[in-house]
Design a protein around this motif. Structure first.
Motif, PDB file in Angstrom:
ATOM      1  N   ALA A 236     -70.940  80.280  -7.812  1.00  0.00           N
ATOM      2  CA  ALA A 236     -70.716  81.409  -8.149  1.00  0.00           C
ATOM      3  C   ALA A 236     -69.706  81.897  -9.733  1.00  0.00           C
ATOM      4  CB  ALA A 236     -70.105  82.367  -7.446  1.00  0.00           C
ATOM      5  N   ASP A 237     -69.006  80.376  -9.524  1.00  0.00           N
ATOM      6  CA  ASP A 237     -67.774  80.827 -10.077  1.00  0.00           C
ATOM      7  C   ASP A 237     -68.811  80.250 -12.074  1.00  0.00           C
ATOM      8  OD1 ASP A 237     -65.714  81.409  -8.609  1.00  0.00           O
ATOM      9  OD2 ASP A 237     -65.141  79.276  -7.906  1.00  0.00           O
TER      10      ASP A 237
ATOM     11  N   GLU B 188     -71.422  80.654 -12.581  1.00  0.00           N
ATOM     12  CA  GLU B 188     -72.332  81.980 -13.135  1.00  0.00           C
ATOM     13  C   GLU B 188     -73.838  80.766 -13.083  1.00  0.00           C
ATOM     14  OE1 GLU B 188     -71.372  83.318 -16.646  1.00  0.00           O
ATOM     15  OE2 GLU B 188     -69.720  83.344 -16.552  1.00  0.00           O
ATOM     16  N   TYR B 189     -73.966  80.183 -11.841  1.00  0.00           N
ATOM     17  CA  TYR B 189     -75.858  79.840 -12.081  1.00  0.00           C
ATOM     18  C   TYR B 189     -76.591  80.673 -11.972  1.00  0.00           C
ATOM     19  CZ  TYR B 189     -78.745  76.657  -9.581  1.00  0.00           C
ATOM     20  OH  TYR B 189     -79.392  75.803  -9.032  1.00  0.00           O
ATOM     21  N   GLU B 190     -77.102  80.425 -12.547  1.00  0.00           N
ATOM     22  CA  GLU B 190     -78.768  81.825 -12.653  1.00  0.00           C
ATOM     23  C   GLU B 190     -79.823  80.556 -12.899  1.00  0.00           C
ATOM     24  OE1 GLU B 190     -78.213  83.307 -16.574  1.00  0.00           O
ATOM     25  OE2 GLU B 190     -76.276  83.262 -16.297  1.00  0.00           O
TER      26      GLU B 190
ATOM     27  N   ARG C 250     -80.066  79.315 -20.871  1.00  0.00           N
ATOM     28  CA  ARG C 250     -78.426  78.895 -20.222  1.00  0.00           C
ATOM     29  C   ARG C 250     -78.554  79.285 -18.319  1.00  0.00           C
ATOM     30  NH1 ARG C 250     -73.060  82.415 -19.573  1.00  0.00           N
ATOM     31  NH2 ARG C 250     -74.622  83.157 -17.961  1.00  0.00           N
TER      32      ARG C 250
ATOM     33  N   ARG D 107     -75.975  77.832 -16.270  1.00  0.00           N
ATOM     34  CA  ARG D 107     -74.641  78.212 -15.888  1.00  0.00           C
ATOM     35  C   ARG D 107     -73.776  77.272 -16.511  1.00  0.00           C
ATOM     36  NH1 ARG D 107     -75.865  73.143 -14.597  1.00  0.00           N
ATOM     37  NH2 ARG D 107     -74.206  70.579 -15.282  1.00  0.00           N
ATOM     38  N   ILE D 108     -72.364  77.987 -16.611  1.00  0.00           N
ATOM     39  CA  ILE D 108     -71.746  77.971 -17.193  1.00  0.00           C
ATOM     40  C   ILE D 108     -70.405  76.326 -17.180  1.00  0.00           C
ATOM     41  CG2 ILE D 108     -68.831  78.374 -18.471  1.00  0.00           C
ATOM     42  CD1 ILE D 108     -71.040  80.050 -19.816  1.00  0.00           C
TER      43      ILE D 108
ATOM     44  N   ASN E 252     -65.699  75.994 -19.414  1.00  0.00           N
ATOM     45  CA  ASN E 252     -65.967  77.345 -20.333  1.00  0.00           C
ATOM     46  C   ASN E 252     -66.911  77.024 -21.374  1.00  0.00           C
ATOM     47  OD1 ASN E 252     -63.634  78.576 -18.716  1.00  0.00           O
ATOM     48  ND2 ASN E 252     -62.335  77.133 -20.086  1.00  0.00           N
TER      49      ASN E 252
ATOM     50  N   PRO F  93     -71.965  77.474 -22.319  1.00  0.00           N
ATOM     51  CA  PRO F  93     -72.752  77.181 -21.367  1.00  0.00           C
ATOM     52  C   PRO F  93     -73.354  75.860 -21.236  1.00  0.00           C
ATOM     53  CG  PRO F  93     -72.919  78.109 -23.695  1.00  0.00           C
ATOM     54  CD  PRO F  93     -71.255  77.854 -23.628  1.00  0.00           C
TER      55      PRO F  93
END
Length: 353
Positions: free
Chosen positions: A160-161, A163-165, A323, A325-326, A329, A331
């Protein structure tokens, strides 16, 4: 923190209060202040592995890399039952600091780590990736298992940290292409993040998952979305598998393989005719077919994936660059690929002849 400081002014050198202050400042990302309290705890004789671990993280955040590695090393040497957790901290510190660049001693720390702990698969996997050394496949698999076993309880919060998509992107691709109700196998199902999406496309009682990490599977069981879970290595499972599936899914799994021929061949043989293989891959940053990251993971070019699909009897049904994930910092870009089994695998023809 206000009240802890008031208490600390009354009860000087109280270890419990100092520990609470250290943790509070750490949670607020005030790492310089947090480090002061971890150091005070250690000076007061509370030199345990976790105090050293947290101090090492504070020093890393403050870009005091030599002190960070010294304290991370102390955490490892003091550790007993928590040894793998401290090794994991050391490995990720090596990786993150290497990406930062400008710290010349990193390879010395990696070499020292690999030589000292030659019997720990996680160390060999992560350390040799930093050093750019070739790796034994069996040791790599054991190292990956170690990492995910240690990560399992915090895995979803970590993603989640980042930003896993990927699960959402795979769900959108399945929905867009109107995939019918299917008998589904998910490769590298982990804690079941994709399972919540895949159950919408699964025939009743026909959603299966496989993962190399027993601890990840324990987390997946809690979701109650899979009808059966298997603890096994993917290629070995596919070689021995006699079941046929309508849909096989791999979300951020192929990143742990360099060559993908055996995976594609096994998937072809595990799919029904006209079955689908849906997966994500990280995009090769330099255009090479296979790019090895210092993390131990791999990225692949679209050209390589297209060639693999053709050679293994698949047609490309749909593909999308996006994208995933991050990380640090930045992508992490990749592809969602949607293949359909359409013919005989060239590899199968070769093996038969």
């Amino acid at each position: 923190i206000y009240y802890l400081n008031k208490i600390n002014s009354i009860y000087k050198h109280n270890k419990k209060v100092i520990l609470l202050l250290a943790k509070a400042y750490f949670e607020m990302e005030k790492y310089e202040k947090s480090a002061e309290y971890w150091e005070e705890l250690i000076r007061l004789g509370d030199k345990n592995s976790w105090n050293c671990n947290y101090l090492s993280q504070c020093k890393q955040k403050n870009r005091q890399y030599e002190e960070a590695f010294e304290n991370a090393w102390k955490a490892i040497t003091l550790a007993k039952e928590d040894g793998i957790a401290h090794h994991l901290n050391f490995g990720y510190m090596l990786y993150e600091v290497k990406l930062e660049e400008g710290y010349d001693n990193i390879l010395n720390w990696a070499n020292k780590w690999v030589k000292k702990f030659s019997d720990v698969p996680l160390v060999q996997y992560m350390g040799n990736a930093i050093l750019g050394n070739s790796q034994n496949q069996q040791n790599s698999l054991l190292g990956i298992q170690n990492i995910f076993d240690a990560f399992a309880p915090e895995f979803e919060r970590t993603l989640a940290d980042l930003e896993y998509e990927t699960p959402e992107k795979i769900f959108a691709a399945l929905k867009k292409n109107k995939v019918p109700k299917s008998k589904i196998l998910e490769l590298g199902c982990g804690t079941g993040l994709c399972g919540n999406y895949l159950k919408k496309f699964a025939k009743l009682g026909q959603l299966y998952g496989i993962d190399i990490s027993p601890m990840m599977l324990e987390e997946a069981k809690k979701k109650r979305v899979y009808n059966k879970l298997f603890c096994a290595e993917i290629v070995d499972f596919l070689q021995k598998n006699r079941k046929k599936f309508d849909l096989i899914v791999a979300a951020d799994v192929l990143t742990y393989f360099a060559e993908l021929d055996d995976v594609f061949f096994g998937i072809f043989n595990s799919l029904n005719n006209k079955g689908f293989f849906v997966f994500s891959v990280s995009k090769s940053p330099n255009g090479k077919d296979i790019f090895a990251h210092a993390s131990g993971r791999y990225a692949h070019s679209l050209k390589y994936i297209t060639s693999l699909a053709k050679n293994n009897g698949f047609s490309i049904y749909y593909k999308e660059e996006c994208r995933l994930r991050i990380e640090n910092n930045n992508p992490v870009n990749g592809y969602i690929c949607f293949l359909q089994k359409c013919g005989q695998s060239n590899l199968e023809q070769i093996s038969i002849s």
